[in-house]
Design a protein around this motif. Structure first.
Motif, PDB file in Angstrom:
ATOM      1  N   ALA A 226       9.402   1.778  40.296  1.00  0.00           N
ATOM      2  CA  ALA A 226       9.882   1.078  39.097  1.00  0.00           C
ATOM      3  C   ALA A 226      11.148   1.711  38.544  1.00  0.00           C
ATOM      4  N   VAL A 227      11.961   0.875  37.897  1.00  0.00           N
ATOM      5  CA  VAL A 227      13.139   1.329  37.155  1.00  0.00           C
ATOM      6  C   VAL A 227      12.969   0.931  35.689  1.00  0.00           C
ATOM      7  N   LEU A 228      13.186   1.889  34.791  1.00  0.00           N
ATOM      8  CA  LEU A 228      13.188   1.606  33.354  1.00  0.00           C
ATOM      9  C   LEU A 228      14.634   1.423  32.902  1.00  0.00           C
ATOM     10  N   VAL A 229      14.941   0.317  32.239  1.00  0.00           N
ATOM     11  CA  VAL A 229      16.284   0.152  31.698  1.00  0.00           C
ATOM     12  C   VAL A 229      16.295   0.787  30.302  1.00  0.00           C
ATOM     13  N   LEU A 230      16.987   1.932  30.206  1.00  0.00           N
ATOM     14  CA  LEU A 230      17.021   2.710  28.960  1.00  0.00           C
ATOM     15  C   LEU A 230      18.311   2.338  28.236  1.00  0.00           C
ATOM     16  N   THR A 231      18.177   1.449  27.268  1.00  0.00           N
ATOM     17  CA  THR A 231      19.309   0.701  26.731  1.00  0.00           C
ATOM     18  C   THR A 231      20.288   1.486  25.858  1.00  0.00           C
ATOM     19  N   GLY A 232      19.804   2.556  25.181  1.00  0.00           N
ATOM     20  CA  GLY A 232      20.728   3.265  24.298  1.00  0.00           C
ATOM     21  C   GLY A 232      20.294   4.685  23.950  1.00  0.00           C
ATOM     22  N   SER A 233      21.245   5.435  23.402  1.00  0.00           N
ATOM     23  CA  SER A 233      21.063   6.847  23.080  1.00  0.00           C
ATOM     24  C   SER A 233      20.112   7.084  21.913  1.00  0.00           C
ATOM     25  N   GLY A 234      19.333   8.161  22.005  1.00  0.00           N
ATOM     26  CA  GLY A 234      18.464   8.569  20.914  1.00  0.00           C
ATOM     27  C   GLY A 234      19.220   8.952  19.653  1.00  0.00           C
ATOM     28  N   LEU A 235      20.492   9.327  19.804  1.00  0.00           N
ATOM     29  CA  LEU A 235      21.280   9.696  18.624  1.00  0.00           C
ATOM     30  C   LEU A 235      21.557   8.492  17.731  1.00  0.00           C
ATOM     31  N   LYS A 236      21.278   7.293  18.238  1.00  0.00           N
ATOM     32  CA  LYS A 236      21.519   6.071  17.464  1.00  0.00           C
ATOM     33  C   LYS A 236      20.572   5.947  16.282  1.00  0.00           C
ATOM     34  N   TYR A 237      19.424   6.609  16.367  1.00  0.00           N
ATOM     35  CA  TYR A 237      18.414   6.417  15.315  1.00  0.00           C
ATOM     36  C   TYR A 237      17.655   7.716  15.092  1.00  0.00           C
ATOM     37  N   THR A 238      18.268   8.589  14.305  1.00  0.00           N
ATOM     38  CA  THR A 238      17.708   9.930  14.148  1.00  0.00           C
ATOM     39  C   THR A 238      16.628   9.991  13.068  1.00  0.00           C
ATOM     40  N   ALA A 239      16.467   8.919  12.297  1.00  0.00           N
ATOM     41  CA  ALA A 239      15.402   8.909  11.286  1.00  0.00           C
ATOM     42  C   ALA A 239      14.035   9.046  11.953  1.00  0.00           C
ATOM     43  N   VAL A 240      13.987   8.781  13.246  1.00  0.00           N
ATOM     44  CA  VAL A 240      12.721   8.828  13.979  1.00  0.00           C
ATOM     45  C   VAL A 240      12.143  10.242  14.072  1.00  0.00           C
ATOM     46  N   PHE A 241      12.977  11.257  13.875  1.00  0.00           N
ATOM     47  CA  PHE A 241      12.467  12.631  13.995  1.00  0.00           C
ATOM     48  C   PHE A 241      11.280  12.858  13.065  1.00  0.00           C
TER      49      PHE A 241
END
Lengths: 398, 398
Positions: A361-376
């Motif tokens: 399988a291939v996962l399409v990883l669409t964008g950087s984690g730095l885009k949404y740092t509130a998730v920390f």
């Protein structure tokens, strides 16, 4: 340019290269299928459009408009793959693009189309990845760029868009209507709206599939898992694999899985209810903000593709998204929550027996984690404390 | 592996591939100069180490440890270049790396070195780019990873490091001493500290120069401007150009400019004062946090390289850093303030006549703008407001 477009809904041919949806049935439009293309020889510094020029109706690759998008890494995820019993698992890391999401591929194609069609302005309706991407490429091209966002967008989300100098308009009113309103307003004006499922944006997304084929030496994985918001990226990737198959470059098309979050899963709901059309999803709410689209403009087309090809479509829980985000980081890839839905869905599908042991399988990883740092704040992140004097002892504890 | 290292200070050969600084004079160590290497043929999916294997003493390219680092875009900055009267201006966009900074190049080399030398743990002393990079590659390699940070590091800076699952230790005590303390503690332990100027990290930085040469078809620009913090990246890039020159791949070495911020410019101060050694810079403070290093461990070596080669070295004001950051974004590249110092210095150097009309230059843009979003408050970012009903009127205003 002189290219005709085709309606994904009614199949009509539309001889207006500036059209964004079907004048007949309002379905999304797409470029005609390309059969017999070949990727060019590998050249240093080439753009995506130059490399895949057989697949685009452009006179030239316009390296002057490129920020170096695409050619992103396909990273082997050995630990995760092994734990899931797969023969191979890869992550296609779209966070390594110039504005740190997959949007840059379609934006480049959209900007070239806009210039070749005589537009003097470009624009988009977006709150995140796409807004930053269009603003960046508009700046690169020296085009006046209009970004329409909802009234409530907080300042910290405006910053990464406004930095590029685009004209940013906060619009008071139903945000869902803004997509359609922008298309209507664009008709009498010279603004090319490169929205989420605009034909040339979708054409740009095909390059994700082309690259995966090349990176796997023209073999294909059993599964490709794709986060679905508006549906344009899913359509593009599906089309990309199909074109490489019809061109004889790969001997089968992988099964695609359209993935949404439980908190906003209009396509999955329509699929499970057997509805012919995707309806509006009320009160959407998910940590995967980048795919929180309650009424996806290409939803019907994703539904049709999944059904016709016997592919798959599923939604995942909030907890599983956060867990998957952490697991990907523990393999070295820090992605945004909207990308982690792909791994969450894969784990569910393995548990349910849909994805079988020994498959790939291939996962399409669409964008950087730095885009949404509130998730920390939603992760259990830990650290230790030490003094300089006691650091040796701290290091000796394992 | 069996490679000897060479001291950049006293020139002694050190036959301990695990050594991090000279046992004699405490100078930083480096790999012996490589002459006669050739980049390999272009292969899809190759790692930096595979491509430049003649230049690394590794038995294999260890694709299993790679996150797809390097091969970053060299973006033509036509608008800026023209305004400055240059024949060509490019930005080497290191923000397109897997953890969004140049550090990934040296981290990969450092991790391979650690494994080939029999270490079971890796670590680093850092508050930002390097910490995230080492944590990510440690996770990828499945190695226990120790990140030492200062006690005061706020939670929002810990998040992007802690996500990767590294062991994070906040150390109470003089942060400047931590670099040296870590080297001392590492001696009796099995931790490979891949710090800012570790020999293999510097060796990895050479690939920035190699790539620039390849991307410009083995011509070189007149100038390459490099932000300087610890000095390791500058040393690596200088070495990279020199090796390609000695190997007959380019016919001259470009002039390098070491750039710091006025608020923390120990190397520039030593250069201007004619001092043989770089001293500690008191009370450092700059918006370019990523290069705020008051006592750079490779500072003396940068100073020596600049003097011996007749290169250049300058510091720039806070206002000019912010202005340059905005100007780069207006060309489509949103970089962190520490990267924008390169453009700020170029503008000053053009004004002073050091960089002449018709010359060409490359800016090394070390990391992504998303790394430091607090900077938005220091920019005059604007937006408009509209209702859905009046949006047409808003769009008609130009």
């Amino acid at each position: 340019m002189g290219v005709s477009l085709v309606c994904t809904g009614c199949g009509e041919q539309v001889d207006d290269e500036k059209a964004l949806r079907c004048p007949g049935c309002d379905g999304p439009l797409e470029l005609p299928e390309v059969v017999g293309g070949r990727p060019g020889p590998r050249v240093a510094g080439e753009t995506l459009i130059e490399r895949y020029k057989d697949f685009f109706p452009f006179a030239n690759g316009r390296a002057d408009l490129s920020l170096g998008e695409g050619f992103t890494p396909l990273v082997k995820l050995d630990g995760l793959g092994k734990r899931l019993g797969l023969s191979s698992l890869w992550g296609k890391n779209e966070g390594a693009n110039p504005t740190w999401s997959f949007k840059d591929r379609g934006t480049l194609a959209g900007v070239i189309h806009a210039l070749e069609s005589g537009y003097s302005r470009i624009g988009t309706v977006s709150t995140g990845n796409m807004a930053a991407s269009v603003a960046a490429y508009g700046a690169k091209a020296g085009l006046e760029t209009v970004i329409l966002v909802g009234r409530g967008l907080p300042r910290e989300k405006l910053g990464p868009i406004a930095m590029y100098g685009a004209r940013l308009i906060k619009v008071d009113g139903d945000y869902g209507r803004l997509y359609y309103e922008s298309l209507w307003l664009a008709k009498d004006r010279d603004i090319a709206f490169i929205n989420s499922d605009a034909p040339f944006r979708v054409a740009g997304s095909r390059t994700i599939a082309y690259e995966i084929c090349e990176q796997l030496n023209f073999t294909v994985p059993d599964w490709v898992l794709i986060p679905v918001s508006a549906g344009g990226n899913f359509r593009g990737i599906a089309r990309g694999f199909r074109e490489f198959f019809l061109s004889g470059l790969i001997d089968k098309v992988p099964r695609l899985m359209a993935v949404q979050a439980d908190g906003c899963s209009p396509v999955v709901r329509a699929f499970e209810e057997g509805s012919p059309k995707v309806g509006r999803f009320d009160s959407p709410h998910t940590v995967a903000h980048a795919i929180e689209n309650p009424f996806p403009p290409s939803g019907n087309e994703v539904l049709r593709l999944v059904r016709e090809n016997g592919w798959s479509c599923r939604a995942v829980s909030e907890d599983s998204i956060l867990e998957a985000q952490r697991e990907l980081a523990m393999e070295g890839l820090f992605v945004q929550p909207a990308s982690a839905v792909s791994l969450a869905a894969l784990k569910d599908a393995v548990r349910d027996g849909l994805v079988e042991s020994g498959q790939s399988a291939v996962l399409v990883l669409t964008g950087s984690g730095l885009k949404y740092t509130a998730v920390f704040g939603q992760h259990d992140l830990t650290w230790e404390e030490s003094t300089l004097v006691s650091l040796g002892d701290a290091l000796d504890r394992r």
